[in-house]
Write a protein that holds these residues in place. Structure first.
Motif, PDB file in Angstrom:
ATOM      1  N   GLY A  97      52.203  32.070  28.526  1.00 27.26           N
ATOM      2  CA  GLY A  97      52.564  30.918  29.583  1.00 27.26           C
ATOM      3  C   GLY A  97      54.457  31.510  28.753  1.00 27.26           C
ATOM      4  N   THR A  98      54.957  32.081  28.715  1.00 25.04           N
ATOM      5  CA  THR A  98      56.009  32.078  28.412  1.00 25.04           C
ATOM      6  C   THR A  98      56.489  33.643  27.822  1.00 25.04           C
ATOM      7  OG1 THR A  98      57.072  29.747  28.384  1.00 25.04           O
ATOM      8  CG2 THR A  98      58.504  31.807  27.887  1.00 25.04           C
ATOM      9  N   VAL A  99      57.171  33.857  28.557  1.00 21.39           N
ATOM     10  CA  VAL A  99      57.840  35.338  28.804  1.00 21.39           C
ATOM     11  C   VAL A  99      59.417  35.551  28.971  1.00 21.39           C
ATOM     12  CG1 VAL A  99      57.581  37.491  29.170  1.00 21.39           C
ATOM     13  CG2 VAL A  99      55.600  36.005  30.216  1.00 21.39           C
ATOM     14  N   VAL A 100      59.684  36.098  26.866  1.00 23.41           N
ATOM     15  CA  VAL A 100      61.277  36.263  27.359  1.00 23.41           C
ATOM     16  C   VAL A 100      61.357  38.040  27.354  1.00 23.41           C
ATOM     17  CG1 VAL A 100      62.947  35.926  24.963  1.00 23.41           C
ATOM     18  CG2 VAL A 100      60.788  34.575  25.650  1.00 23.41           C
ATOM     19  N   ASP A 101      62.539  38.267  28.170  1.00 23.28           N
ATOM     20  CA  ASP A 101      62.539  39.663  28.891  1.00 23.28           C
ATOM     21  C   ASP A 101      61.706  40.486  29.446  1.00 23.28           C
ATOM     22  OD1 ASP A 101      64.397  41.552  29.232  1.00 23.28           O
ATOM     23  OD2 ASP A 101      64.751  41.958  27.042  1.00 23.28           O
ATOM     24  N   ALA A 102      61.076  39.816  30.502  1.00 22.69           N
ATOM     25  CA  ALA A 102      60.334  40.826  30.868  1.00 22.69           C
ATOM     26  C   ALA A 102      60.700  42.238  31.886  1.00 22.69           C
ATOM     27  CB  ALA A 102      59.629  39.569  32.726  1.00 22.69           C
ATOM     28  N   ARG A 103      61.871  41.858  31.823  1.00 15.69           N
ATOM     29  CA  ARG A 103      62.414  43.001  32.228  1.00 15.69           C
ATOM     30  C   ARG A 103      61.847  44.224  31.254  1.00 15.69           C
ATOM     31  NH1 ARG A 103      67.989  45.646  32.314  1.00 15.69           N
ATOM     32  NH2 ARG A 103      67.752  48.125  31.915  1.00 15.69           N
ATOM     33  N   LYS A 104      61.929  44.072  29.718  1.00 11.58           N
ATOM     34  CA  LYS A 104      61.949  45.066  28.094  1.00 11.58           C
ATOM     35  C   LYS A 104      60.631  45.346  28.302  1.00 11.58           C
ATOM     36  CE  LYS A 104      62.241  45.117  23.435  1.00 11.58           C
ATOM     37  NZ  LYS A 104      62.857  44.156  22.422  1.00 11.58           N
ATOM     38  N   ASP A 105      60.116  44.814  28.781  1.00  6.95           N
ATOM     39  CA  ASP A 105      58.355  44.358  28.406  1.00  6.95           C
ATOM     40  C   ASP A 105      57.127  45.262  29.799  1.00  6.95           C
ATOM     41  OD1 ASP A 105      58.245  42.968  26.940  1.00  6.95           O
ATOM     42  OD2 ASP A 105      57.485  41.410  27.876  1.00  6.95           O
ATOM     43  N   LEU A 106      58.751  44.868  31.077  1.00  8.74           N
ATOM     44  CA  LEU A 106      58.227  45.864  32.506  1.00  8.74           C
ATOM     45  C   LEU A 106      58.700  47.460  32.467  1.00  8.74           C
ATOM     46  CD1 LEU A 106      58.339  43.195  34.776  1.00  8.74           C
ATOM     47  CD2 LEU A 106      56.691  44.462  34.438  1.00  8.74           C
ATOM     48  N   GLN A 107      60.069  47.309  31.518  1.00  7.55           N
ATOM     49  CA  GLN A 107      60.298  49.080  31.254  1.00  7.55           C
ATOM     50  C   GLN A 107      59.464  49.181  29.999  1.00  7.55           C
ATOM     51  OE1 GLN A 107      64.783  48.696  30.531  1.00  7.55           O
ATOM     52  NE2 GLN A 107      64.458  50.462  28.848  1.00  7.55           N
ATOM     53  N   ASN A 160      58.217  31.217  33.284  1.00  9.65           N
ATOM     54  CA  ASN A 160      56.980  30.208  32.396  1.00  9.65           C
ATOM     55  C   ASN A 160      56.034  30.359  33.794  1.00  9.65           C
ATOM     56  OD1 ASN A 160      58.501  29.421  30.930  1.00  9.65           O
ATOM     57  ND2 ASN A 160      59.352  26.996  32.307  1.00  9.65           N
ATOM     58  N   PHE A 161      54.986  30.953  32.558  1.00 11.69           N
ATOM     59  CA  PHE A 161      53.653  30.923  33.727  1.00 11.69           C
ATOM     60  C   PHE A 161      52.565  29.718  32.911  1.00 11.69           C
ATOM     61  CE2 PHE A 161      54.949  35.590  33.060  1.00 11.69           C
ATOM     62  CZ  PHE A 161      54.628  36.362  34.229  1.00 11.69           C
ATOM     63  N   ARG A 162      51.384  29.299  34.314  1.00 14.94           N
ATOM     64  CA  ARG A 162      50.840  29.025  34.181  1.00 14.94           C
ATOM     65  C   ARG A 162      49.738  28.789  34.719  1.00 14.94           C
ATOM     66  NH1 ARG A 162      54.224  26.396  36.887  1.00 14.94           N
ATOM     67  NH2 ARG A 162      54.042  24.842  38.868  1.00 14.94           N
ATOM     68  N   ALA A 163      48.378  28.676  34.531  1.00 13.53           N
ATOM     69  CA  ALA A 163      47.321  28.962  35.115  1.00 13.53           C
ATOM     70  C   ALA A 163      47.849  28.216  36.529  1.00 13.53           C
ATOM     71  CB  ALA A 163      46.149  28.271  34.310  1.00 13.53           C
ATOM     72  N   HIS A 164      46.720  28.830  37.798  1.00 10.84           N
ATOM     73  CA  HIS A 164      46.577  28.753  38.216  1.00 10.84           C
ATOM     74  C   HIS A 164      45.719  27.911  39.024  1.00 10.84           C
ATOM     75  CE1 HIS A 164      47.378  28.688  43.028  1.00 10.84           C
ATOM     76  NE2 HIS A 164      45.764  29.034  42.961  1.00 10.84           N
ATOM     77  N   VAL A 165      45.167  26.587  39.161  1.00 10.28           N
ATOM     78  CA  VAL A 165      44.955  25.703  39.768  1.00 10.28           C
ATOM     79  C   VAL A 165      44.255  25.396  41.447  1.00 10.28           C
ATOM     80  CG1 VAL A 165      43.850  23.839  39.671  1.00 10.28           C
ATOM     81  CG2 VAL A 165      45.175  24.285  37.491  1.00 10.28           C
ATOM     82  N   PRO A 166      43.916  26.053  41.807  1.00  6.84           N
ATOM     83  CA  PRO A 166      43.587  25.532  43.010  1.00  6.84           C
ATOM     84  C   PRO A 166      43.407  23.868  43.517  1.00  6.84           C
ATOM     85  CG  PRO A 166      40.976  27.221  42.664  1.00  6.84           C
ATOM     86  CD  PRO A 166      41.924  25.841  41.099  1.00  6.84           C
ATOM     87  N   VAL A 167      43.827  24.060  45.213  1.00  7.77           N
ATOM     88  CA  VAL A 167      43.672  22.593  45.439  1.00  7.77           C
ATOM     89  C   VAL A 167      43.094  22.345  46.236  1.00  7.77           C
ATOM     90  CG1 VAL A 167      45.869  21.535  47.028  1.00  7.77           C
ATOM     91  CG2 VAL A 167      46.649  22.927  45.518  1.00  7.77           C
ATOM     92  N   GLU A 195      50.204  31.035  38.389  1.00  3.67           N
ATOM     93  CA  GLU A 195      51.729  30.734  39.070  1.00  3.67           C
ATOM     94  C   GLU A 195      53.053  30.837  38.129  1.00  3.67           C
ATOM     95  OE1 GLU A 195      51.390  25.944  39.939  1.00  3.67           O
ATOM     96  OE2 GLU A 195      49.620  27.512  40.403  1.00  3.67           O
ATOM     97  N   TRP A 196      54.127  30.689  38.467  1.00  3.14           N
ATOM     98  CA  TRP A 196      55.415  31.089  37.716  1.00  3.14           C
ATOM     99  C   TRP A 196      56.129  30.213  38.328  1.00  3.14           C
ATOM    100  CZ3 TRP A 196      52.452  35.246  39.839  1.00  3.14           C
ATOM    101  CH2 TRP A 196      53.853  35.588  40.441  1.00  3.14           C
ATOM    102  N   THR A 197      57.666  30.139  37.108  1.00  4.49           N
ATOM    103  CA  THR A 197      58.760  29.437  37.576  1.00  4.49           C
ATOM    104  C   THR A 197      59.773  30.264  37.047  1.00  4.49           C
ATOM    105  OG1 THR A 197      58.727  27.776  35.927  1.00  4.49           O
ATOM    106  CG2 THR A 197      57.687  27.542  38.207  1.00  4.49           C
ATOM    107  N   ILE A 198      61.080  30.385  37.516  1.00  7.83           N
ATOM    108  CA  ILE A 198      61.690  31.189  36.304  1.00  7.83           C
ATOM    109  C   ILE A 198      62.832  29.691  36.175  1.00  7.83           C
ATOM    110  CG2 ILE A 198      64.153  32.818  36.959  1.00  7.83           C
ATOM    111  CD1 ILE A 198      61.679  33.862  37.055  1.00  7.83           C
ATOM    112  N   PRO A 199      63.198  29.831  34.972  1.00  6.94           N
ATOM    113  CA  PRO A 199      64.048  28.776  34.191  1.00  6.94           C
ATOM    114  C   PRO A 199      65.142  28.425  34.186  1.00  6.94           C
ATOM    115  CG  PRO A 199      62.632  30.121  32.256  1.00  6.94           C
ATOM    116  CD  PRO A 199      61.941  30.116  33.782  1.00  6.94           C
ATOM    117  N   ALA A 200      65.761  27.710  34.576  1.00  7.45           N
ATOM    118  CA  ALA A 200      67.347  28.081  34.225  1.00  7.45           C
ATOM    119  C   ALA A 200      68.263  29.242  32.603  1.00  7.45           C
ATOM    120  CB  ALA A 200      68.023  26.934  34.135  1.00  7.45           C
TER     121      ALA A 200
END
Length: 447
Positions: free
Chosen positions: A138-148, A438-445, A413-418
């Motif tokens: 649910g939370t990724v610390v340093d996505a840049r490192k993982d994508l690299q 911050n990731f969370r499961a997408h729940v269709p409306v 879906e995801w958001t970018i925390p401060a």
């Protein structure tokens, strides 16, 4: 015989700085800031002195197109020492017929639809290996490192055939050191930043040499095997592939993880764009293996991919060229012998072409609007013919971004925390935080 009459047009505005060094230290201190500052001071075409040479920087779509296509500007012979060392014996530093033949070999492996389609299953597998742990925690610390690291794994899958994590870690380390060559003075003392860059390049040459020798015996279907097949069909010596493969690996490492990181950030900041992209993904490719037919139908994801490369300062300038005879561009006289380069990012912030250029807007690349763009305006991979100095990886990078987004948007879906999202002063600027998501499961409306 009368001597040719010199043009009466003025030289471009700008300054040469101190003797020999000119403004070299300024461009090392802030690669992207250098071009932005001088654009604001002098306009889209300006002069400078770098590494002992007088240069003109071309931006503005008309001037950039001239730089990319005019035969009076020849690539090579003007690049800084760092480029000559890192791209040694690669087609980035040559021009003319030899360049075009070797570029055609490269395009057979990374530019053709059939080749990219053959890489899709491996690309999807490696993306899932990278992002599935994100979706679980649910939370990724340093996505840049993982994508690299993803980009390094992909290098093993598509170039060397070594799929081990140890190999990916080694490639990641050497390529990161090589990028640092462009952010320091080129003094190759062992243990220094530049010394580590040169050591990394030498080790990469050993790895690539071993890979080419192994691939030449058969049994592979990847970028290197396709380049070998194309080289044999065009009488390009296999030894010439070593520098060209290194160039592709170096450019591909940044060419993947940089736009992927920035795409993650910008969509997290624009939930409306994220949801519009999700609707396209769920309509076209809601689950299962992703195909090229599906990729090609995802028009909005392609618009996002292109706007990311326009909006963010991923490439500041092209490789350098040399003016072979005096020429006039946009009312300025460019003397014979001067160096020349195209200002990539400042060119794509041109308000005469891109209205409100500081706004992220994928709709700029709707088919009708993109078709109306003048030549030389959208140039993240250069300009001109594919067999000349336009980057051959343009299509495969677009596919990678679309595969990545498809896998994410199917589920979350995801958001970018401060955090500190200030872009760093690297060769490829990225968020200083590395990018926490911050990731969370997408729940269709319910409709």
């Amino acid at each position: 015989m009368a001597r040719p009459r010199k043009s009466q047009k003025p030289l471009p505005p700008g300054r040469f700085g101190i003797p020999w060094l000119g403004e070299t230290l300024a461009i090392i201190r802030s690669n992207h800031g250098f071009y932005k500052d001088r654009l604001e001071k002098y306009g889209p075409i300006f002069k400078t002195r770098l590494f002992g040479n007088s240069f003109v920087v071309f931006s503005g779509h008309e001037a950039f197109h001239v730089f990319a296509t005019d035969e009076r500007i020849v690539r090579g012979d003007a690049d800084p020492i760092s480029a000559e060392h890192i791209f040694l014996n690669s087609l980035a530093l040559i021009d003319g017929p030899e360049h075009h033949v070797r570029k055609a070999v490269m395009l057979r492996a990374v530019g053709f639809r059939s080749a990219i389609a053959s890489y899709l299953p491996r690309m999807q597998e490696l993306f899932e290996r990278t992002i599935d742990p994100w979706l679980e925690t649910g939370t990724v610390v340093d996505a840049r490192k993982d994508l690299q690291r993803f980009a390094a794994r992909l290098t093993g899958a598509l170039y060397t055939g070594d799929l081990s994590e140890e190999h990916a870690a080694e490639m990641d380390r050497h390529l990161a050191n090589m990028r640092e060559a462009f952010m320091t003075l080129p003094v190759p003392i062992p243990g220094t930043t530049y010394g580590r860059a040169i050591a990394g390049r030498k080790r990469m040459d050993e790895i690539i040499g071993d890979a080419i020798d192994a691939h030449a015996k058969g049994g592979y279907d990847d970028i290197v095997s396709r380049m070998i097949d194309a080289a044999r069909g065009s009488d390009v010596p296999l030894d010439d592939l070593r520098g060209d493969v290194r160039h592709l690996i170096f450019a591909g490492q940044g060419g993947y993880f940089v736009p992927l990181t920035l795409t993650t950030m910008i969509l997290g900041q624009h939930p409306d764009i994220m949801e519009r992209a999700r609707a396209e993904v769920l309509e076209i490719s809601p689950d299962g293996p992703i195909t090229m037919e599906q990729i090609e139908r995802m028009e909005y994801l392609e618009q996002i991919s292109k706007e990311v490369r326009r909006y963010f300062a991923m490439n500041s300038a092209t490789f350098f060229g040399r003016v072979q005879e005096e020429m006039e561009v946009a009312g300025y006289r460019i003397p014979k012998g001067w160096g020349a380069m195209g200002g990539i990012h400042i060119n794509m912030r041109n308000p005469d072409v891109f209205v409100d250029p500081d706004r992220f807007d994928p709709d700029r690349f709707q088919a009708v609007r993109e078709a109306a763009l003048p030549p030389g305006s959208y140039v993240p991979h250069g300009d001109g013919q594919a067999t000349h100095h336009r980057c051959p990886g343009e299509n495969i990078v677009t596919v990678a971004v679309k595969v990545y987004l498809t896998l994410l948007l199917r589920k979350v879906e995801w958001t970018i925390p401060a955090q500190d999202l200030t872009l760093t002063n690297e060769l490829f600027p990225l968020p200083a935080s590395g990018l926490t998501v911050n990731f969370r499961a997408h729940v269709p409306v319910a409709g």
